[in-house]
Each structure stands twice: as structure tokens, then as C-alpha cells.
Design an enzyme around this catalytic site. Sequence first.
Site, PDB file in Angstrom:
ATOM      1  N   ASP A 151       0.864  -1.192   0.000  1.00  0.00           N
ATOM      2  CA  ASP A 151       0.000   0.000   0.000  1.00  0.00           C
ATOM      3  C   ASP A 151       0.901   1.243   0.000  1.00  0.00           C
ATOM      4  O   ASP A 151       0.959   1.978   0.976  1.00  0.00           O
ATOM      5  CB  ASP A 151      -0.892  -0.086   1.251  1.00  0.00           C
ATOM      6  CG  ASP A 151      -1.876   1.048   1.376  1.00  0.00           C
ATOM      7  OD1 ASP A 151      -1.960   1.867   0.458  1.00  0.00           O
ATOM      8  OD2 ASP A 151      -2.554   1.090   2.425  1.00  0.00           O
ATOM      9  N   ARG A 152       1.592   1.473  -1.137  1.00  0.00           N
ATOM     10  CA  ARG A 152       2.609   2.532  -1.195  1.00  0.00           C
ATOM     11  C   ARG A 152       2.003   3.913  -1.444  1.00  0.00           C
ATOM     12  O   ARG A 152       2.634   4.921  -1.176  1.00  0.00           O
ATOM     13  CB  ARG A 152       3.633   2.162  -2.283  1.00  0.00           C
ATOM     14  CG  ARG A 152       4.676   3.209  -2.603  1.00  0.00           C
ATOM     15  CD  ARG A 152       5.546   3.532  -1.407  1.00  0.00           C
ATOM     16  NE  ARG A 152       6.557   4.515  -1.736  1.00  0.00           N
ATOM     17  CZ  ARG A 152       6.338   5.828  -1.872  1.00  0.00           C
ATOM     18  NH1 ARG A 152       5.114   6.321  -1.723  1.00  0.00           N
ATOM     19  NH2 ARG A 152       7.325   6.645  -2.176  1.00  0.00           N
ATOM     20  N   LYS A 153       0.814   3.925  -2.015  1.00  0.00           N
ATOM     21  CA  LYS A 153       0.158   5.213  -2.327  1.00  0.00           C
ATOM     22  C   LYS A 153       1.116   6.176  -3.015  1.00  0.00           C
ATOM     23  O   LYS A 153       1.366   7.291  -2.547  1.00  0.00           O
ATOM     24  CB  LYS A 153      -0.432   5.866  -1.077  1.00  0.00           C
ATOM     25  CG  LYS A 153      -1.587   5.095  -0.467  1.00  0.00           C
ATOM     26  CD  LYS A 153      -2.271   5.899   0.630  1.00  0.00           C
ATOM     27  CE  LYS A 153      -3.418   5.168   1.246  1.00  0.00           C
ATOM     28  NZ  LYS A 153      -3.041   3.996   2.065  1.00  0.00           N
ATOM     29  N   ASP A 189       3.762  10.883  -7.014  1.00  0.00           N
ATOM     30  CA  ASP A 189       4.713  11.824  -7.626  1.00  0.00           C
ATOM     31  C   ASP A 189       4.636  11.747  -9.154  1.00  0.00           C
ATOM     32  O   ASP A 189       3.831  10.998  -9.709  1.00  0.00           O
ATOM     33  CB  ASP A 189       6.121  11.520  -7.099  1.00  0.00           C
ATOM     34  CG  ASP A 189       6.948  12.791  -6.933  1.00  0.00           C
ATOM     35  OD1 ASP A 189       6.856  13.682  -7.804  1.00  0.00           O
ATOM     36  OD2 ASP A 189       7.693  12.885  -5.934  1.00  0.00           O
ATOM     37  N   GLY A 243       5.705  10.834 -13.045  1.00  0.00           N
ATOM     38  CA  GLY A 243       6.003   9.521 -13.624  1.00  0.00           C
ATOM     39  C   GLY A 243       7.437   9.070 -13.436  1.00  0.00           C
ATOM     40  O   GLY A 243       7.701   7.937 -13.012  1.00  0.00           O
ATOM     41  N   THR A 286       9.694   9.919 -11.259  1.00  0.00           N
ATOM     42  CA  THR A 286      10.050   9.657  -9.857  1.00  0.00           C
ATOM     43  C   THR A 286       9.404   8.362  -9.366  1.00  0.00           C
ATOM     44  O   THR A 286      10.066   7.548  -8.695  1.00  0.00           O
ATOM     45  CB  THR A 286       9.624  10.851  -8.969  1.00  0.00           C
ATOM     46  OG1 THR A 286      10.266  12.018  -9.472  1.00  0.00           O
ATOM     47  CG2 THR A 286      10.009  10.634  -7.519  1.00  0.00           C
TER      48      THR A 286
END
Length: 262
Positions: free
Chosen positions: A91-93, A96, A98, A100
Site C-alpha cells: 500500500d505505497r500510495k 509523484d 512519472g 520519480t
Amino acid sequence: MSAQKTYLERSKLHSNPTAKAFLELMERKKSNLSLAADLTSKAALLELADKVGPYICLLKTHIDVVDDFDQDLVTQLTALAKKHDFMIFEDRKFADIGNTVKLQYSSGVYKIASWSDITNAHTVPGEGIIQGLREVGLPLNRCLLLLAEMSSAGTLAKGDYTNTTVELARKYKDFVVGFIAMRRYEDKEGDDFIYMTPGVGLDQTSDGLGQQWKHPREVVYERGCDVIIVGRGIYGKGKDPAHEAKKYQEAGWNAYLERISQ
Ligand code: 6AU
């Protein structure tokens, strides 16, 4: 309406191999329960995943909160996923541009793309975030959920933001397979998105920090969502995680059976 189809029937509608395999897994295991394992120690996380493994279709991690993270944690989590037949969702959400997110997804300490079947992203940066993640994830057969709504009080993800997020998902269907959402949206021709819903609890309704919990039946039967994401309802203070997970698995599955029998 895809809400009335079985998970197995819906698996045939997906071109993304992970989405297909995930829907098959849910049907095989009779589980639409995802454990949100927000624990900060490697040993505790592994112990919880092993105890709750028999009841879940998906282990959701926040890998960056683990104090003693190492590659062995990933090796062991992957082994548990195999042992108990569940998938892993970091669950990195991502949020930023593309270029990055490509680096954040593929590189650094966590190398998320190398082990996480599913991950998620906010759409606040626009289309480029999906394009960047897709470049890394698609060759590895990974898939993405977009945060179309959130469970927390006062969320800004609503209205036009949610509608535009759904349109973006339709544009990148080979990689975007569903949403973090609080309800099922109206299908357009050819749609079959997987709806995963956090903020689920059998007894409490809020945590004092903005989280709002709903009953599994409300989420799956009334709101038409597919996967219930449950954290503290399972591993909270004084709880027996295996016992609680079994209760959530049954509640989630019964609500699904009720929905498809309509
Ligand atoms: O059941 P809880 O409240 O202990 O845990 C809920 C889990 C947490 C949150 O980071 C996550 O679900 N979450 C998400 C996700 C999954 O993307 C979105 C959201 O809107 N609300 C939410 O709680 O790990």
C-alpha cells in the site's frame, strides 16, 4: 452488471494476469478479506501473516513502517503467500511524477515491484503517474489500484476527482485493475474493476484520527465493493487475530453470496 457476477466469472474478463489470478484465488479460497498488517516489527508481521494467512486473499503491507526491514522479510512474506495461497499488496500510495514513481517502485531499499503483486497510487499528479508505474510494473505482470476515494473524514478525493480517476483507469485497463473506493461506480461497456475498501470494522466506528469503519455487509452487499481491507479489527489490542480474521472472512463472503444471489 459486474456486481452480480461471481469472482470466477469476472476473472475471465481481465487481461491482466495478476487480476485474473487474484479473482480466481478469491473464489478458490472463499475469501474477499485483505489484512492490513500495519505492524512495525518484522517478527510480529511474519507471525501475524502466518496466523491470519488461512483466511485472507490478500496481505496488505506498509513496508516502510517496519523498523527492522531486510530482504529476508520479503523472502519470508513471499513464502507465506505461497504456503497460505494469498497475494501481496504494498500500500505505497505513490503520488509523484512519472519519472520519480518509476524509481520509487523499482529501486531503493524496498524494490516494491520485485515482490508486490499489487500496489496503489493517487491520481493527483495526473496521467503520468500511471504511465511511469506501468512501464515498470507491466513487464513484471503487476497491477495497480487507483485511490478514487478515501475512508477518512474530510477526504478531498470526491466528485470530479473521483470521476476523472475512473476515466484514467479506463484508459489503462491492462495495468489499472481497480480502485480503493467506498462504493462501486456505474459500469460502462466493458468495465470490470476490482473495488477494495478500507475502513471496515465489525464493532467500532472510528479511531479518533479520522478513520471511519463500516460493517462488511454494508461494504460488500449494500455498496457493491469486492474486497474488505481490515487492520485493527483483526490485530487490535487484546484480539485473537485468527479468530477475528475468520469472523471477517465469513462476514465478507456471506455478503458477497447475498449480493450475487440477487
Ligand atoms: O483497519 P485499519 O483502520 O486498522 O487499517 C486500514 C488500512 C490502513 C490504511 O493505510 C489503509 O487501510 N487505507 C487506505 C488504503 C488501503 O489505501 C485508503 C484509505 O482511504 N483508508 C485506509 O485506511 O493500512
